[in-house]
Design a protein around this motif. Structure first.
Motif, PDB file in Angstrom:
ATOM      1  N   LEU A   1       0.873  -1.170   0.000  1.00 58.19           N
ATOM      2  CA  LEU A   1       0.000   0.000   0.000  1.00 58.19           C
ATOM      3  C   LEU A   1       0.907   1.216   0.000  1.00 58.19           C
ATOM      4  O   LEU A   1       1.944   1.234   0.668  1.00 58.19           O
ATOM      5  CB  LEU A   1      -0.872   0.041   1.263  1.00 58.19           C
ATOM      6  N   ALA A   2       0.527   2.233  -0.753  1.00 61.94           N
ATOM      7  CA  ALA A   2       1.230   3.515  -0.757  1.00 61.94           C
ATOM      8  C   ALA A   2       0.221   4.555  -0.289  1.00 61.94           C
ATOM      9  O   ALA A   2      -0.803   4.768  -0.944  1.00 61.94           O
ATOM     10  CB  ALA A   2       1.746   3.852  -2.146  1.00 61.94           C
ATOM     11  N   LEU A   3       0.498   5.165   0.850  1.00 62.24           N
ATOM     12  CA  LEU A   3      -0.409   6.137   1.439  1.00 62.24           C
ATOM     13  C   LEU A   3       0.160   7.536   1.214  1.00 62.24           C
ATOM     14  O   LEU A   3       1.271   7.841   1.664  1.00 62.24           O
ATOM     15  CB  LEU A   3      -0.583   5.861   2.934  1.00 62.24           C
ATOM     16  N   TYR A   4      -0.582   8.367   0.523  1.00 61.28           N
ATOM     17  CA  TYR A   4      -0.141   9.714   0.171  1.00 61.28           C
ATOM     18  C   TYR A   4      -0.618  10.685   1.244  1.00 61.28           C
ATOM     19  O   TYR A   4      -1.817  10.776   1.523  1.00 61.28           O
ATOM     20  CB  TYR A   4      -0.694  10.108  -1.197  1.00 61.28           C
ATOM     21  N   VAL A   5       0.337  11.407   1.832  1.00 63.85           N
ATOM     22  CA  VAL A   5       0.058  12.288   2.967  1.00 63.85           C
ATOM     23  C   VAL A   5       0.222  13.744   2.554  1.00 63.85           C
ATOM     24  O   VAL A   5       1.239  14.121   1.956  1.00 63.85           O
ATOM     25  CB  VAL A   5       1.017  11.973   4.136  1.00 63.85           C
ATOM     26  N   LYS A   6      -0.769  14.548   2.881  1.00 68.49           N
ATOM     27  CA  LYS A   6      -0.722  15.998   2.646  1.00 68.49           C
ATOM     28  C   LYS A   6      -1.261  16.684   3.892  1.00 68.49           C
ATOM     29  O   LYS A   6      -2.340  16.342   4.384  1.00 68.49           O
ATOM     30  CB  LYS A   6      -1.573  16.368   1.417  1.00 68.49           C
ATOM     31  N   ASP A   7      -0.496  17.635   4.412  1.00 69.62           N
ATOM     32  CA  ASP A   7      -0.906  18.385   5.609  1.00 69.62           C
ATOM     33  C   ASP A   7      -1.297  17.457   6.760  1.00 69.62           C
ATOM     34  O   ASP A   7      -2.311  17.641   7.421  1.00 69.62           O
ATOM     35  CB  ASP A   7      -2.052  19.344   5.285  1.00 69.62           C
ATOM     36  N   ASN A   8      -0.489  16.428   6.974  1.00 69.22           N
ATOM     37  CA  ASN A   8      -0.665  15.456   8.054  1.00 69.22           C
ATOM     38  C   ASN A   8      -1.986  14.686   7.975  1.00 69.22           C
ATOM     39  O   ASN A   8      -2.551  14.282   8.976  1.00 69.22           O
ATOM     40  CB  ASN A   8      -0.514  16.117   9.429  1.00 69.22           C
ATOM     41  N   ARG A   9      -2.482  14.474   6.752  1.00 68.05           N
ATOM     42  CA  ARG A   9      -3.682  13.671   6.508  1.00 68.05           C
ATOM     43  C   ARG A   9      -3.403  12.711   5.366  1.00 68.05           C
ATOM     44  O   ARG A   9      -2.744  13.076   4.395  1.00 68.05           O
ATOM     45  CB  ARG A   9      -4.867  14.557   6.091  1.00 68.05           C
ATOM     46  N   ILE A  10      -3.918  11.509   5.455  1.00 68.09           N
ATOM     47  CA  ILE A  10      -3.829  10.567   4.340  1.00 68.09           C
ATOM     48  C   ILE A  10      -4.925  10.957   3.359  1.00 68.09           C
ATOM     49  O   ILE A  10      -6.111  10.900   3.691  1.00 68.09           O
ATOM     50  CB  ILE A  10      -3.999   9.116   4.811  1.00 68.09           C
ATOM     51  N   VAL A  11      -4.518  11.392   2.167  1.00 65.48           N
ATOM     52  CA  VAL A  11      -5.485  11.907   1.196  1.00 65.48           C
ATOM     53  C   VAL A  11      -5.732  10.953   0.032  1.00 65.48           C
ATOM     54  O   VAL A  11      -6.722  11.097  -0.683  1.00 65.48           O
ATOM     55  CB  VAL A  11      -5.065  13.290   0.667  1.00 65.48           C
ATOM     56  N   ALA A  12      -4.841   9.973  -0.147  1.00 61.34           N
ATOM     57  CA  ALA A  12      -5.010   9.008  -1.229  1.00 61.34           C
ATOM     58  C   ALA A  12      -4.207   7.753  -0.898  1.00 61.34           C
ATOM     59  O   ALA A  12      -3.226   7.810  -0.160  1.00 61.34           O
ATOM     60  CB  ALA A  12      -4.556   9.585  -2.559  1.00 61.34           C
ATOM     61  N   VAL A  13      -4.668   6.638  -1.449  1.00 63.94           N
ATOM     62  CA  VAL A  13      -3.981   5.358  -1.229  1.00 63.94           C
ATOM     63  C   VAL A  13      -3.996   4.576  -2.542  1.00 63.94           C
ATOM     64  O   VAL A  13      -5.023   4.497  -3.214  1.00 63.94           O
ATOM     65  CB  VAL A  13      -4.676   4.527  -0.125  1.00 63.94           C
ATOM     66  N   ALA A  14      -2.844   4.020  -2.871  1.00 61.58           N
ATOM     67  CA  ALA A  14      -2.734   3.120  -4.014  1.00 61.58           C
ATOM     68  C   ALA A  14      -2.156   1.812  -3.485  1.00 61.58           C
ATOM     69  O   ALA A  14      -1.475   1.790  -2.463  1.00 61.58           O
ATOM     70  CB  ALA A  14      -1.820   3.708  -5.079  1.00 61.58           C
ATOM     71  N   GLY A  15      -2.447   0.734  -4.172  1.00 58.58           N
ATOM     72  CA  GLY A  15      -1.913  -0.533  -3.707  1.00 58.58           C
ATOM     73  C   GLY A  15      -1.965  -1.601  -4.760  1.00 58.58           C
ATOM     74  O   GLY A  15      -2.573  -1.439  -5.822  1.00 58.58           O
ATOM     75  N   ASN A  16      -1.305  -2.702  -4.447  1.00 58.34           N
ATOM     76  CA  ASN A  16      -1.277  -3.848  -5.340  1.00 58.34           C
ATOM     77  C   ASN A  16      -1.355  -5.113  -4.488  1.00 58.34           C
ATOM     78  O   ASN A  16      -0.647  -5.229  -3.482  1.00 58.34           O
ATOM     79  CB  ASN A  16       0.017  -3.840  -6.164  1.00 58.34           C
ATOM     80  N   ASN A  17      -2.218  -6.038  -4.892  1.00 62.05           N
ATOM     81  CA  ASN A  17      -2.424  -7.290  -4.169  1.00 62.05           C
ATOM     82  C   ASN A  17      -2.835  -7.062  -2.719  1.00 62.05           C
ATOM     83  O   ASN A  17      -2.450  -7.807  -1.821  1.00 62.05           O
ATOM     84  CB  ASN A  17      -1.187  -8.184  -4.231  1.00 62.05           C
ATOM     85  N   LYS A  18      -3.617  -6.022  -2.487  1.00 64.22           N
ATOM     86  CA  LYS A  18      -4.127  -5.683  -1.154  1.00 64.22           C
ATOM     87  C   LYS A  18      -5.600  -5.305  -1.257  1.00 64.22           C
ATOM     88  O   LYS A  18      -6.057  -4.309  -0.701  1.00 64.22           O
ATOM     89  CB  LYS A  18      -3.327  -4.507  -0.563  1.00 64.22           C
TER      90      LYS A  18
END
Length: 72
Positions: free
Chosen positions: A22-39
């Motif tokens: 999982l790749a969790l994209y953080v902006k201004d100390n918030r998780i704003v988007a998530v990408a992943g593979n086989n999850k």
């Protein structure tokens, strides 16, 4: 899931080289988007959390031991 035109940090959970992560994209100390593979199960849980504006903080998930499937 979500959208991030810009981000401050990316938290990687899992192993990118084995294509299970999982790749969790953080902006201004918030998780704003998530990408992943086989999850798929984790992504479904994250989708529900985002939909209900109940995402944990980056600090809470920065540890690879965070269990997305154990969340209410």
């Amino acid at each position: 899931i979500g959208y991030a035109k810009r981000w401050d940090d990316i938290i990687i959970q899992g192993d990118v080289s084995s294509q299970e992560f999982l790749a969790l994209y953080v902006k201004d100390n918030r998780i704003v988007a998530v990408a992943g593979n086989n999850k798929e199960k984790e992504l479904a849980a994250i989708h529900e959390l985002m939909t209900h504006k109940a995402m944990p903080s980056p600090t809470q998930v920065n540890d690879n031991a965070f269990d997305w499937l154990a969340q209410p």
